[in-house]
Scaffold this motif. Structure first.
Motif, PDB file in Angstrom:
ATOM      1  N   MET A 196       0.848  -1.196   0.000  1.00  0.00           N
ATOM      2  CA  MET A 196       0.000   0.000   0.000  1.00  0.00           C
ATOM      3  C   MET A 196       0.881   1.242   0.000  1.00  0.00           C
ATOM      4  O   MET A 196       0.580   2.228  -0.660  1.00  0.00           O
ATOM      5  CB  MET A 196      -0.940  -0.039   1.210  1.00  0.00           C
ATOM      6  N   GLY A 197       1.970   1.226   0.764  1.00  0.00           N
ATOM      7  CA  GLY A 197       3.036   2.206   0.592  1.00  0.00           C
ATOM      8  C   GLY A 197       2.962   3.477   1.394  1.00  0.00           C
ATOM      9  O   GLY A 197       3.762   4.390   1.184  1.00  0.00           O
ATOM     10  N   MET A 198       2.033   3.567   2.369  1.00  0.00           N
ATOM     11  CA  MET A 198       1.911   4.814   3.108  1.00  0.00           C
ATOM     12  C   MET A 198       3.182   5.122   3.890  1.00  0.00           C
ATOM     13  O   MET A 198       3.688   6.253   3.870  1.00  0.00           O
ATOM     14  CB  MET A 198       0.708   4.741   4.054  1.00  0.00           C
ATOM     15  N   ASN A 199       3.727   4.141   4.588  1.00  0.00           N
ATOM     16  CA  ASN A 199       4.969   4.362   5.330  1.00  0.00           C
ATOM     17  C   ASN A 199       6.127   4.636   4.378  1.00  0.00           C
ATOM     18  O   ASN A 199       6.985   5.484   4.640  1.00  0.00           O
ATOM     19  CB  ASN A 199       5.293   3.153   6.212  1.00  0.00           C
ATOM     20  N   MET A 200       6.140   3.920   3.274  1.00  0.00           N
ATOM     21  CA  MET A 200       7.198   4.086   2.275  1.00  0.00           C
ATOM     22  C   MET A 200       7.253   5.519   1.761  1.00  0.00           C
ATOM     23  O   MET A 200       8.325   6.147   1.722  1.00  0.00           O
ATOM     24  CB  MET A 200       6.960   3.127   1.107  1.00  0.00           C
ATOM     25  N   VAL A 201       6.102   6.072   1.384  1.00  0.00           N
ATOM     26  CA  VAL A 201       6.107   7.406   0.801  1.00  0.00           C
ATOM     27  C   VAL A 201       6.328   8.486   1.864  1.00  0.00           C
ATOM     28  O   VAL A 201       6.858   9.556   1.551  1.00  0.00           O
ATOM     29  CB  VAL A 201       4.813   7.678   0.003  1.00  0.00           C
ATOM     30  N   THR A 202       5.965   8.207   3.092  1.00  0.00           N
ATOM     31  CA  THR A 202       6.227   9.167   4.164  1.00  0.00           C
ATOM     32  C   THR A 202       7.725   9.323   4.368  1.00  0.00           C
ATOM     33  O   THR A 202       8.244  10.443   4.453  1.00  0.00           O
ATOM     34  CB  THR A 202       5.557   8.711   5.475  1.00  0.00           C
ATOM     35  N   ILE A 203       8.436   8.202   4.441  1.00  0.00           N
ATOM     36  CA  ILE A 203       9.894   8.235   4.631  1.00  0.00           C
ATOM     37  C   ILE A 203      10.569   8.890   3.432  1.00  0.00           C
ATOM     38  O   ILE A 203      11.482   9.718   3.578  1.00  0.00           O
ATOM     39  CB  ILE A 203      10.426   6.807   4.855  1.00  0.00           C
ATOM     40  N   ALA A 204      10.120   8.535   2.239  1.00  0.00           N
ATOM     41  CA  ALA A 204      10.716   9.109   1.026  1.00  0.00           C
ATOM     42  C   ALA A 204      10.462  10.609   0.933  1.00  0.00           C
ATOM     43  O   ALA A 204      11.359  11.387   0.559  1.00  0.00           O
ATOM     44  CB  ALA A 204      10.156   8.403  -0.205  1.00  0.00           C
ATOM     45  N   THR A 205       9.259  11.035   1.282  1.00  0.00           N
ATOM     46  CA  THR A 205       8.939  12.460   1.246  1.00  0.00           C
ATOM     47  C   THR A 205       9.775  13.232   2.247  1.00  0.00           C
ATOM     48  O   THR A 205      10.255  14.346   1.958  1.00  0.00           O
ATOM     49  CB  THR A 205       7.439  12.672   1.519  1.00  0.00           C
ATOM     50  N   GLU A 206       9.976  12.665   3.429  1.00  0.00           N
ATOM     51  CA  GLU A 206      10.788  13.343   4.437  1.00  0.00           C
ATOM     52  C   GLU A 206      12.229  13.531   3.952  1.00  0.00           C
ATOM     53  O   GLU A 206      12.861  14.559   4.234  1.00  0.00           O
ATOM     54  CB  GLU A 206      10.759  12.561   5.748  1.00  0.00           C
ATOM     55  N   ALA A 207      12.753  12.570   3.194  1.00  0.00           N
ATOM     56  CA  ALA A 207      14.096  12.715   2.630  1.00  0.00           C
ATOM     57  C   ALA A 207      14.142  13.856   1.616  1.00  0.00           C
ATOM     58  O   ALA A 207      15.099  14.655   1.586  1.00  0.00           O
ATOM     59  CB  ALA A 207      14.532  11.404   1.984  1.00  0.00           C
ATOM     60  N   ALA A 208      13.103  13.956   0.784  1.00  0.00           N
ATOM     61  CA  ALA A 208      13.033  15.047  -0.193  1.00  0.00           C
ATOM     62  C   ALA A 208      12.881  16.390   0.507  1.00  0.00           C
ATOM     63  O   ALA A 208      13.473  17.405   0.086  1.00  0.00           O
ATOM     64  CB  ALA A 208      11.873  14.812  -1.154  1.00  0.00           C
ATOM     65  N   LEU A 209      12.121  16.411   1.601  1.00  0.00           N
ATOM     66  CA  LEU A 209      11.920  17.656   2.342  1.00  0.00           C
ATOM     67  C   LEU A 209      13.208  18.145   2.989  1.00  0.00           C
ATOM     68  O   LEU A 209      13.423  19.349   3.141  1.00  0.00           O
ATOM     69  CB  LEU A 209      10.843  17.452   3.414  1.00  0.00           C
ATOM     70  N   SER A 210      14.053  17.200   3.375  1.00  0.00           N
ATOM     71  CA  SER A 210      15.343  17.588   3.951  1.00  0.00           C
ATOM     72  C   SER A 210      16.155  18.384   2.930  1.00  0.00           C
ATOM     73  O   SER A 210      16.765  19.416   3.263  1.00  0.00           O
ATOM     74  CB  SER A 210      16.102  16.339   4.386  1.00  0.00           C
ATOM     75  N   LEU A 211      16.149  17.915   1.685  1.00  0.00           N
ATOM     76  CA  LEU A 211      16.831  18.650   0.612  1.00  0.00           C
ATOM     77  C   LEU A 211      16.160  19.992   0.373  1.00  0.00           C
ATOM     78  O   LEU A 211      16.830  21.031   0.245  1.00  0.00           O
ATOM     79  CB  LEU A 211      16.815  17.818  -0.665  1.00  0.00           C
ATOM     80  N   LEU A 212      14.838  19.998   0.338  1.00  0.00           N
ATOM     81  CA  LEU A 212      14.099  21.230   0.095  1.00  0.00           C
ATOM     82  C   LEU A 212      14.393  22.275   1.169  1.00  0.00           C
ATOM     83  O   LEU A 212      14.606  23.464   0.865  1.00  0.00           O
ATOM     84  CB  LEU A 212      12.599  20.927   0.055  1.00  0.00           C
ATOM     85  N   SER A 213      14.408  21.867   2.414  1.00  0.00           N
ATOM     86  CA  SER A 213      14.681  22.791   3.513  1.00  0.00           C
ATOM     87  C   SER A 213      16.081  23.368   3.401  1.00  0.00           C
ATOM     88  O   SER A 213      16.302  24.570   3.631  1.00  0.00           O
ATOM     89  CB  SER A 213      14.518  22.070   4.851  1.00  0.00           C
TER      90      SER A 213
END
Length: 403
Positions: A196-213
């Motif tokens: 289903m991938g909810m945890n997967m996309v949460t972790i991946a999004t947080e990694a992208a947000l680290s770059l964005l910040s």
């Protein structure tokens, strides 16, 4: 040797927390039994049925449940055979359904019989994605627009950062990126394979947000800003879709409508228009259907899906029309069905068995499962609409113990 009485007394005194019992026992079964006994004493109740289960609690306690005391039992019935003509699901299937609502499986079964007799349902997956939409606070409106622009111009960098965290998840777009005052809501959209991938996309999004910040000075308020939209009914999911977006259709010959469904094409079309379309519109409903949640809920509970996503699976539109020769065209569209055939609750013994009945447990089976779900929703919706058109609904519930 474990001293059950001593542990219970310490729990009552607040010296031990419920989550800590495993530290003082030899195995998980002892811990579950002691926790259950403690609850019996403090609630002055008798826990008999919760203690009877075949679930591997050792495995479940590691990834599915905290502070377990047992397991609930929901009756599971079978509907089918249901013939499906899909891209992934082809043939006749029996569908396990967990419910305590009398008449539901009988109704779905009637729909299955009608669909199979008409040659089978056509099912298709029209989209497949999982989303996570954080909320970001900028310093000002100008800064918010700068963040939005940076996201739109640097998708490849964000994609690379996100996908480092997962073997299966792929970031396919960040859209929309909404600005409200100085708040920014980017909707990260992924494919997630058979999970289903909810945890997967949460972790991946947080990694992208680290770059964005790092690049923009964006301040992430929360990893979910409710534009995902997870576990809630929403217009954006109705339009954009989430999880598996599904469509199933069937043309039921006039003879089957009359003999099996005990109705007419004209009557079913009128009920669909007046109830599912007009009635839903005047009530402000986001689901232009009669009962998608019944089938989604019964399948989800049987197969170990996240039951909170039933509310998303209840979204959708039923259409019906009379063909020139009197046959009935009937379809269901479900834009938002988050499901899995691996991970989460699918590994629990009962869930795995139910998935295996349909031949959809494990890797590379989720699309087949999705099409079976679409066909099952079509069957249940068709049968209920026919019952309403014929005035049979109350009678069926009364005869099957649900007056």
């Amino acid at each position: 040797m474990v001293n059950e009485r001593e542990i219970i007394d310490k729990l009552k005194a607040g010296e031990i927390k419920l989550r800590e019992i495993e530290k003082y026992t030899d195995n998980i079964d002892q811990a579950v039994a002691i926790r259950r006994k403690f609850i019996e004493e403090v609630s002055n109740s008798k826990i008999e049925h919760l203690s009877n289960y075949s679930i591997d609690m050792e495995s479940a306690s590691k990834k599915n449940i905290e502070q377990p005391i047992g397991a609930v039992q929901i009756p599971v019935g079978i509907a089918g055979p249901l013939k499906i003509n899909g891209d992934y699901a082809q043939g006749e299937f029996y569908i396990p359904l967990a419910t305590s609502e009398g008449a539901l499986i009988a109704s779905i079964n009637r729909g299955c019989s009608s669909i199979t007799g008409a040659g089978g349902a056509t099912t298709r997956i029209i989209d497949d994605k999982m989303t996570r939409a954080p909320v970001i606070k900028a310093k000002s409106l100008t800064h918010a627009i700068e963040i939005k622009t940076w996201i739109e111009n640097n998708f490849k960098e964000l994609k690379k950062a996100a996908e480092v965290t997962t073997r299966h998840g792929k970031l396919i777009k960040i859209d929309p990126v909404i600005v409200v005052g100085r708040y920014v809501y980017p909707r990260f959209v992924f494919t997630t394979g058979d999970s289903m991938g909810m945890n997967m996309v949460t972790i991946a999004t947080e990694a992208a947000l680290s770059l964005l910040s790092h690049k923009t000075g964006a301040h992430v308020i929360a990893s979910s800003g409710n534009v995902c939209v997870d576990k809630k009914p929403s217009s954006i999911n109705m339009v954009e879709g989430r999880g598996k977006s599904l469509v199933a259709e069937i043309i039921i010959p006039k003879e089957i409508v009359e003999k099996k469904l005990k109705s007419t094409s004209e009557a079913i079309v009128e009920v669909n228009t007046s109830k599912n379309l007009i009635g839903s519109a005047i009530s402000g409903s986001m689901g232009f259907n009669a009962q998608y949640a019944n089938m989604i809920g019964a399948i989800f509970l049987a197969t170990g899906q996240d039951e909170a996503h039933i509310v998303e699976g209840s979204l959708g539109i039923t259409t019906a029309s009379r063909e020139e020769n009197g046959d009935l065209y009937f379809s269901v569209t479900l834009p938002d069905v988050p499901i899995a055939t691996v991970g989460g609750g699918t590994s629990i013994g009962t869930a795995r068995e139910c998935l295996e009945i349909m031949g959809v447990y494990g890797n590379e089976k989720v699309h087949k499962f999705a099409e079976i779900i679409a066909g099952t929703v079509l069957a249940g919706e068709l049968s209920l609409m026919a019952a309403l058109a014929a005035g049979h609904l109350a009678r069926a519930h009364k005869e099957l113990g649900r007056g």
